[in-house]
Design an enzyme around this catalytic site. Structure first.
Site, PDB file in Angstrom:
ATOM      1  N   TYR A 101      19.021  49.337  25.317  1.00  0.00           N
ATOM      2  CA  TYR A 101      18.430  48.550  24.239  1.00  0.00           C
ATOM      3  C   TYR A 101      16.948  48.309  24.512  1.00  0.00           C
ATOM      4  O   TYR A 101      16.535  48.176  25.674  1.00  0.00           O
ATOM      5  CB  TYR A 101      19.105  47.178  24.124  1.00  0.00           C
ATOM      6  CG  TYR A 101      20.508  47.192  23.564  1.00  0.00           C
ATOM      7  CD1 TYR A 101      20.737  47.128  22.197  1.00  0.00           C
ATOM      8  CD2 TYR A 101      21.602  47.250  24.415  1.00  0.00           C
ATOM      9  CE1 TYR A 101      22.020  47.120  21.685  1.00  0.00           C
ATOM     10  CE2 TYR A 101      22.895  47.252  23.917  1.00  0.00           C
ATOM     11  CZ  TYR A 101      23.098  47.179  22.545  1.00  0.00           C
ATOM     12  OH  TYR A 101      24.377  47.182  22.039  1.00  0.00           O
ATOM     13  N   TYR A 140      27.496  52.450  27.652  1.00  0.00           N
ATOM     14  CA  TYR A 140      26.711  51.974  28.789  1.00  0.00           C
ATOM     15  C   TYR A 140      27.567  51.106  29.710  1.00  0.00           C
ATOM     16  O   TYR A 140      28.542  50.488  29.271  1.00  0.00           O
ATOM     17  CB  TYR A 140      25.473  51.201  28.327  1.00  0.00           C
ATOM     18  CG  TYR A 140      25.738  49.998  27.455  1.00  0.00           C
ATOM     19  CD1 TYR A 140      26.079  48.763  28.007  1.00  0.00           C
ATOM     20  CD2 TYR A 140      25.614  50.086  26.072  1.00  0.00           C
ATOM     21  CE1 TYR A 140      26.296  47.657  27.202  1.00  0.00           C
ATOM     22  CE2 TYR A 140      25.837  48.981  25.268  1.00  0.00           C
ATOM     23  CZ  TYR A 140      26.179  47.770  25.834  1.00  0.00           C
ATOM     24  OH  TYR A 140      26.407  46.681  25.046  1.00  0.00           O
ATOM     25  N   ARG A 149      31.054  50.001  28.010  1.00  0.00           N
ATOM     26  CA  ARG A 149      31.206  49.620  26.611  1.00  0.00           C
ATOM     27  C   ARG A 149      31.210  50.882  25.759  1.00  0.00           C
ATOM     28  O   ARG A 149      30.392  51.780  25.953  1.00  0.00           O
ATOM     29  CB  ARG A 149      30.057  48.719  26.170  1.00  0.00           C
ATOM     30  CG  ARG A 149      30.131  47.321  26.753  1.00  0.00           C
ATOM     31  CD  ARG A 149      29.997  46.271  25.663  1.00  0.00           C
ATOM     32  NE  ARG A 149      31.014  46.383  24.650  1.00  0.00           N
ATOM     33  CZ  ARG A 149      30.849  46.056  23.362  1.00  0.00           C
ATOM     34  NH1 ARG A 149      29.677  45.625  22.945  1.00  0.00           N
ATOM     35  NH2 ARG A 149      31.841  46.168  22.515  1.00  0.00           N
ATOM     36  N   HIS A 152      28.715  51.633  19.966  1.00  0.00           N
ATOM     37  CA  HIS A 152      28.883  50.635  18.906  1.00  0.00           C
ATOM     38  C   HIS A 152      27.528  50.296  18.300  1.00  0.00           C
ATOM     39  O   HIS A 152      26.482  50.461  18.938  1.00  0.00           O
ATOM     40  CB  HIS A 152      29.554  49.362  19.441  1.00  0.00           C
ATOM     41  CG  HIS A 152      28.761  48.674  20.514  1.00  0.00           C
ATOM     42  ND1 HIS A 152      28.747  49.102  21.833  1.00  0.00           N
ATOM     43  CD2 HIS A 152      27.928  47.597  20.468  1.00  0.00           C
ATOM     44  CE1 HIS A 152      27.960  48.315  22.551  1.00  0.00           C
ATOM     45  NE2 HIS A 152      27.437  47.408  21.740  1.00  0.00           N
ATOM     46  N   HIS A 154      25.675  47.058  16.122  1.00  0.00           N
ATOM     47  CA  HIS A 154      25.777  45.669  15.694  1.00  0.00           C
ATOM     48  C   HIS A 154      25.310  45.526  14.237  1.00  0.00           C
ATOM     49  O   HIS A 154      24.325  46.164  13.827  1.00  0.00           O
ATOM     50  CB  HIS A 154      24.918  44.778  16.577  1.00  0.00           C
ATOM     51  CG  HIS A 154      25.319  44.794  18.016  1.00  0.00           C
ATOM     52  ND1 HIS A 154      26.279  43.967  18.541  1.00  0.00           N
ATOM     53  CD2 HIS A 154      24.886  45.562  19.060  1.00  0.00           C
ATOM     54  CE1 HIS A 154      26.428  44.204  19.833  1.00  0.00           C
ATOM     55  NE2 HIS A 154      25.585  45.174  20.178  1.00  0.00           N
TER      56      HIS A 154
END
Length: 234
Positions: A101, A140, A149, A152, A154
């Site tokens: 991110y 990640y 995870r 995905h 958000h």
């Protein structure tokens, strides 16, 4: 409506397997606000900058091409009666193709992509449809050792009033990591997990060479028995 249709598929405040909920879950009874306080404030909420054409294309926000598999992610925003909700603000944020991110909270274990910021927004059309062009985010490692995870994205959505805002996330069909994800598995009913999975839309896939894009469809229900599980529901 049957009891099966009305089952609550939203995750609980506290799910110890998802460690962050231990810190986030309330320790005192919630304060119930009166309906007239803000619930009927009209949506969507734009902030200081209006939505612009191209804000929904995360692959063209920089001069270079971002690294990763291009995808199209689209669907409908629906109300409690599964009717389309037009003019709804839909915002997304995500990791890049490596699973990183652009955020100071990211531990920085994975590389940044100078051509990918990972945020976009759009308004639904008259039929309640939204559409984003982006890249498939990478899985990640989580802080819990040995845990990854799944891919995905958000989502934040503002419906016609403040009560219908939800914050949620979608996964991708066929990802084996969903079964090991403590966030997805916090949802108490498998139908709730199913509501978070974007399905491959082969007919909508854009052909080409380097800019070809796989298409995924994901509908979002703001309220009601078929509501999409929300991080703000509890």
């Amino acid at each position: 409506m049957t009891s099966a249709e009305a089952v609550d598929c939203n995750p609980p405040y506290l799910h110890p397997e998802y460690k962050n909920t231990i810190l986030r879950s309330p320790r005192r009874p919630l304060v119930e606000l009166p309906d007239e306080w803000f619930h009927h404030v009209r949506g969507p909420a734009f902030g200081r900058i209006p939505v612009r054409p191209g804000d929904n294309d995360l692959t063209k926000q920089h001069t270079g091409r971002p690294i990763g598999q291009f995808i199209l992610l689209s669907g409908r925003v629906l109300d409690s009666r599964l009717r389309p909700v037009p003019d709804t603000l839909v915002e997304i944020w995500q990791a890049n193709g490596a699973g990183r991110y652009v955020d100071k909270a990211d531990p920085g274990l994975l590389p940044l992509d100078p051509n990918f910021t990972g945020a976009g927004r759009t308004l639904t059309d008259a039929d309640g449809r939204y559409r984003f062009r982006t890249i498939r985010p990478g899985a990640y490692p989580a802080r819990k050792r040995g845990l990854y995870r799944p891919a995905h994205i958000h989502f934040s959505l503002f419906g016609p009033d403040a009560r219908s805002r939800i914050v949620t996330q979608c996964y991708f069909e066929g990802d084996p990591l969903i079964a090991y994800d403590p966030i997805a598995q916090a949802i108490p009913d498998p139908r709730g997990i199913d509501r978070l999975i974007a399905r491959l839309d082969w007919e909508g896939t854009e052909p080409g060479d380097v800019d070809s894009a796989l298409s995924y469809e994901w509908d979002i229900v703001l309220r009601g028995a078929a509501m999409t599980p929300s991080e703000l529901a509890r």
